[in-house]
Design a protein around this motif. Sequence first.
Motif, mmCIF file in Angstrom:
data_model
loop_
_atom_site.group_PDB
_atom_site.id
_atom_site.type_symbol
_atom_site.label_atom_id
_atom_site.label_comp_id
_atom_site.label_asym_id
_atom_site.label_seq_id
_atom_site.Cartn_x
_atom_site.Cartn_y
_atom_site.Cartn_z
ATOM 1 N N CYS A 1 0.841 -1.199 0.000
ATOM 2 C CA CYS A 1 0.000 0.000 0.000
ATOM 3 C C CYS A 1 0.872 1.243 0.000
ATOM 4 O O CYS A 1 1.184 1.791 1.056
ATOM 5 C CB CYS A 1 -0.930 0.001 1.209
ATOM 6 N N PHE B 1 -3.672 -1.268 5.490
ATOM 7 C CA PHE B 1 -5.087 -0.968 5.309
ATOM 8 C C PHE B 1 -5.771 -1.006 6.675
ATOM 9 O O PHE B 1 -5.985 -2.076 7.236
ATOM 10 C CB PHE B 1 -5.750 -1.967 4.359
ATOM 11 N N TRP C 1 -10.090 1.577 -1.858
ATOM 12 C CA TRP C 1 -8.875 1.402 -2.643
ATOM 13 C C TRP C 1 -9.187 0.486 -3.833
ATOM 14 O O TRP C 1 -10.023 -0.401 -3.729
ATOM 15 C CB TRP C 1 -7.772 0.747 -1.804
ATOM 16 N N SER C 2 -8.494 0.697 -4.930
ATOM 17 C CA SER C 2 -8.709 -0.153 -6.104
ATOM 18 C C SER C 2 -7.402 -0.351 -6.853
ATOM 19 O O SER C 2 -6.499 0.489 -6.788
ATOM 20 C CB SER C 2 -9.769 0.458 -7.030
ATOM 21 N N TRP C 3 -7.298 -1.467 -7.569
ATOM 22 C CA TRP C 3 -6.129 -1.742 -8.394
ATOM 23 C C TRP C 3 -6.502 -2.759 -9.464
ATOM 24 O O TRP C 3 -7.526 -3.421 -9.390
ATOM 25 C CB TRP C 3 -4.960 -2.234 -7.547
ATOM 26 N N PRO D 1 -2.434 -0.559 -5.026
ATOM 27 C CA PRO D 1 -3.683 0.095 -4.600
ATOM 28 C C PRO D 1 -3.641 1.610 -4.776
ATOM 29 O O PRO D 1 -2.643 2.267 -4.481
ATOM 30 C CB PRO D 1 -3.770 -0.283 -3.119
ATOM 31 N N ASN D 2 -4.742 2.135 -5.264
ATOM 32 C CA ASN D 2 -4.904 3.561 -5.501
ATOM 33 C C ASN D 2 -6.243 3.989 -4.913
ATOM 34 O O ASN D 2 -7.234 3.260 -5.007
ATOM 35 C CB ASN D 2 -4.863 3.848 -7.013
#
Length: 558
Positions: A368, A376, A400-402, A421-422
């Motif tokens: 992360c 997280f 968060w997404s990736w 993760p963004n």
Amino acid sequence: MTDAGIYVDSGSLSRKVIAIAAGEAHTLALTEGDGSVYSWGRGTFGRLGSGSELDRLFPAKIEFNSTEKVKIVQVSAGSYHSLALSDDGSVWSWGHNTYGQLGVNGENSLVPSLVQVFNELHPPSSLTDELITKTESRLQISSIKAGGMMSLAIDNLGSLWMWGNCPPQDSLTEGEFSLVPTYTPIPVWNFHGQTVVKVACGNEHIVALVSTGETYKGDDNLVCYTWGNNNHGQLGLGDTEIRTTPQIIKTFNQESSYTPYEVACGAFHTSILSKTDGDMLRSVCWSFGLGDHGQLGQPGQGTIKDSLYPEIVEGIPENVWLVSVDCGLFHTSVVSSEGYVWSFGKGNGLGLTESDGGDAVTPRLIPCNGLKYPCFQDPLQVACGAAHTVLLADNGYKLWSWGRGRSGVLGSGQVNDFFAPNLVLWPPLEEDFKESEKLDEKDSFEIIKMKKELNVAMKEIDLLHSKLSTMEHYASILHGMIFGKPFEEEKDILLSLKSSYDVGKEWENMLESCDYGKLVRLEMFYCKMLASVKDKMMNVKIKEMIKECLESSTSVYH
């Protein structure tokens, strides 16, 4: 402030997300306070419920057309369709409907539509007076689940319903299997005397966690049943034979020391979280079915062998409590209560066709942004699409997404792939202006003037994109003349060419300098603001943001 500089009001329940769901290339988020649903990603077939098939690059609220206010308490996503459950037990559906997965025999739906059949159901006459009283004169749906091209629901008596492209419920000719389109929800009668508690489905199979007795009190042991197609062993029964009726998995039967509490299905594989009796601090992740890309997370099998029985996913520490699991098309993600996230399967656990390191055969710990673990905080749920993953953390205030970013599926305002993760753009910026007061005539004139200036800036950006497209076209021709074939993506540029001039990097720099994502977001909330802004203090904020953005874009163009 979040790590992305977006303000999060920890006291606002309308901004707290309590559940997420991921389809093939779209994502849903459900808020706690008012039960609102937001969607983003690919819009084809109407899966976003926005009234159109346009993509959304960041979360936007879905409107439910009803005479009374609708409060949603649960959401779920199939490949190309979506489901929502309201607090009164009503089921809503939208998106793709070729196989009846919306619960009606009709066209695709661009907006949420009520599944009418559930509002007309009454308890069977065979029920006891006590059970009839509990149903309050009609059956209500208490849980929903979508997967592949089918939909499932559990009612308040613990009965299971299914519709869409479903496994047949009658006998089959040996060796043959075909799904049956079902446009109206039908009951699954095989669990008489038991309560269905949780359910999941892949492309062609269903997995259900069921009580051992007639009722379920919340602390009872559950057993696991599976049925449907079994060509890769996704039923976990030790063979590849088709089952048209639910069969119990021996690993999770009443005599087993492992009690399942979560279940998830990929296209052709299954994952289950179980706890050991008497030990609430330890849990185990199991997997079975198709393993060609490592989505089972089982070492020693390579990436091409399927698993016909449930086997423990090794590489996850034994002293953790797993809170959530989900399966994408060819990858799986697991989350622990401490904030650790593991992924395994296609594209180094990202689900991508192309990524560094190939497929992840064993669990890969997801980093992360270089922060120390656990990175997280307060994780709640993970959701996997075909090639993207979304994590709900920070007790519901961060997303968060990736993975694959095409069509805005990551909700970051961009269409790039992210290998780490963004942050999703949450809460939506438009929410800041809902309670603002109306503008006076002078303010309205100023806003209209600024809108015209903003439109000019947007046209200039469109012109830049046109020039960029022309540049790409001629660069492709040049590449073809030199190397014998045009390139389709930046990765296709040969190293010999990139070493002298990094064309891909130059394009990326140009797009970043345009700040396109910020302008798109700004235009979205600005248009809605014209009809709803009430707070004059907010008006000042809007002016400053637009002015700052316009000055930034002007400096780029000159």
